[in-house]
Design an enzyme around this catalytic site. Sequence first.
Site, PDB file in Angstrom:
ATOM      1  N   CYS A   1       0.816  -1.220   0.000  1.00  0.00           N
ATOM      2  CA  CYS A   1       0.000   0.000   0.000  1.00  0.00           C
ATOM      3  C   CYS A   1       0.849   1.270   0.000  1.00  0.00           C
ATOM      4  CB  CYS A   1      -0.929   0.006   1.212  1.00  0.00           C
ATOM      5  SG  CYS A   1      -1.755  -1.562   1.529  1.00  0.00           S
TER       6      CYS A   1
ATOM      7  N   ASP B   1      -5.124   2.044   5.080  1.00  0.00           N
ATOM      8  CA  ASP B   1      -6.378   2.500   5.673  1.00  0.00           C
ATOM      9  C   ASP B   1      -6.243   3.562   6.761  1.00  0.00           C
ATOM     10  OD1 ASP B   1      -7.147   0.444   4.063  1.00  0.00           O
ATOM     11  OD2 ASP B   1      -8.114  -0.741   5.605  1.00  0.00           O
ATOM     12  N   LYS B   2      -5.476   3.280   7.815  1.00  0.00           N
ATOM     13  CA  LYS B   2      -5.481   4.169   8.974  1.00  0.00           C
ATOM     14  C   LYS B   2      -4.577   5.371   8.797  1.00  0.00           C
ATOM     15  CE  LYS B   2      -8.201   1.097  10.370  1.00  0.00           C
ATOM     16  NZ  LYS B   2      -8.004   0.250   9.177  1.00  0.00           N
TER      17      LYS B   2
ATOM     18  N   CYS C   1      -5.172  -1.454  -1.430  1.00  0.00           N
ATOM     19  CA  CYS C   1      -6.082  -2.522  -1.856  1.00  0.00           C
ATOM     20  C   CYS C   1      -7.091  -2.018  -2.879  1.00  0.00           C
ATOM     21  CB  CYS C   1      -6.787  -3.125  -0.654  1.00  0.00           C
ATOM     22  SG  CYS C   1      -5.659  -3.935   0.499  1.00  0.00           S
TER      23      CYS C   1
ATOM     24  N   GLU D   1     -10.734  -5.798  12.494  1.00  0.00           N
ATOM     25  CA  GLU D   1     -11.551  -6.080  11.318  1.00  0.00           C
ATOM     26  C   GLU D   1     -11.759  -7.584  11.200  1.00  0.00           C
ATOM     27  OE1 GLU D   1      -9.816  -4.426   7.842  1.00  0.00           O
ATOM     28  OE2 GLU D   1     -10.401  -2.376   8.334  1.00  0.00           O
TER      29      GLU D   1
ATOM     30  N   SER E   1     -13.532  -4.950   7.319  1.00  0.00           N
ATOM     31  CA  SER E   1     -12.771  -4.424   6.200  1.00  0.00           C
ATOM     32  C   SER E   1     -13.723  -3.835   5.174  1.00  0.00           C
ATOM     33  CB  SER E   1     -11.965  -5.556   5.560  1.00  0.00           C
ATOM     34  OG  SER E   1     -11.515  -5.194   4.278  1.00  0.00           O
TER      35      SER E   1
END
Length: 559
Positions: free
Chosen positions: A52, A126-127, A197, A447, A473
């Site tokens: 990522c 994500d975070k 992703c 998740e 997720s």
Amino acid sequence: MSSDLKRHSRTITDGRTRAGARAMLKAIGFTDEDLAKPIIGIANTWIETMPCNINLRALAARVKEGVRAAGGTPMEFNTVAISDGVTMGTEGMKASLISRDLIADSIELMGRGYMFDAIIALVACDKTIPGAAMGLTRLNVPGFLLYGGSIAPGHWRGKEITIQHVYEAIGAVAAGKMTDEELKEIEDAACPGPGACGGQYTANTMATVMEIIGLSPIGTAAVPAADPRKDSVGYRAGQLIMDVLRRDLKPRDILTRAAFENAIASVALTGGSTNAVLHLLALAREAGVPLTLDDFDTISRRTPLCCDLMPSGKYSAIHVDQAGGIQVIAKRLVDGGFAHGDAITVTGRTLAEEAADAVETPGQDVIRPLDNPIKPTGGLLVLRGNLAPEGSVVKLFGYERTYHRGPARVFDSEEAAMAAIVGGEIRPDDIVVIRYEGPRGGPGMREMLGVTSAIVGAGLGQSVSLVTDGRFSGATRGVMIGHVAPEAARGGPLAIVQEGDEIEINLDERRVDLVLSEEEIADRLLAWQPPAPRFEWGVMARYSALVSSASEGAVLVTP
């Protein structure tokens, strides 16, 4: 417009008493000329543990070139980053949501410590996106986020695949529907290079949100990570930050109530991740903007679902770029009256002005027209009921059943539930309950992609529902109800569900209920005893002690 572009950093660099600081900075290679210019912090979330963010080191180099060309001096620093995909289904996943607040803290500390005049945050997984946004908002200096871009889809036997398909294949193997050899083929093909992703999972949801809310330059996020155009995106972002500094445009100038409503509408229109609920609640708190769970339900009810994107749709994230980018999404929102077009963005232009420049690819069907949506309402639903008095969240695409009454299969951890699913113990019409996985109880609100994908892969996605105080997720699909609040560790009703109890889910009425009398529920709650904390020291224990409810964004509360 500010006339003093070094009003923060001159405290570090200017004057006789700062000779020691200048000496140390010269040891790195900075010159007197460099230190006379505005200092721009480059908050990087590069890390070598996931695809990522792996391209962000190279992207940062281009950003810094742009900063220098526009008259600034860049200084790069790094934060932590936890991969949900790598840690999924393990104790490591407990670190993921916790890292959001640590990222915010680290950017805030670096900004306060080094007194940068402006900051660009390079984000991907994500975070890192909400964490960086929270940190910039606390500092409230000119700044914005730049997204590293999506991974390209993999290909297997003639179809596009993403990481979602790997997790679903694990469940399919356990159910005897796929071989281990086929799983290995999917594993080897799903992630062909750098980038986040590749569906409208959490990272791409939040990247979309940041452009629509105004904290990222519109037109930058949809460009894939490995696309040669990303170099130009980075260079122009470095130039833009100097313009943002000259205009003295700060995050809290952008993050108005209208901007948050626009962001929620973008999640609804694109079928985005339920994690956006947590992150927008947390960001709103940093910005001082009132926002509640009910706002998500209200806005989703009036916003159509128009994007045919994975996990439930047809297309991967790179197809958004091919369709015309997030500008086309902005145009749908503005044209339909689902967004406030007068909201300002970091470019200095309004959302409506940015949307007006959208160039839509003729014939594309990734982002549907407003008169032909996938469904007339958005994908986010907020459920309440005696099992979730403070609320819970589910994401729908339109094909799921809206009513389910069935027996509870109760598990006190994700691992226990996963073992039951892959062991063939879950039957059609069961309602899987996973508790003590909330922000406090986990801690960290893991998740459940491994569990939900195993359910889908086993062919139970249409007949089994899941209810948890954990989260999901963005790659999750099916009737999977998360963020149940109060969580079990706080004595919420989820804690007193027993194996075989009937649970009723009515999505049309926005309810999730334990089918017991009020008296029985009260008696069980009175008899309940909280479990011992899972951690007694370190960051996990501190987080568990300080974190708020998921219904408030799972933020850390100062005692």
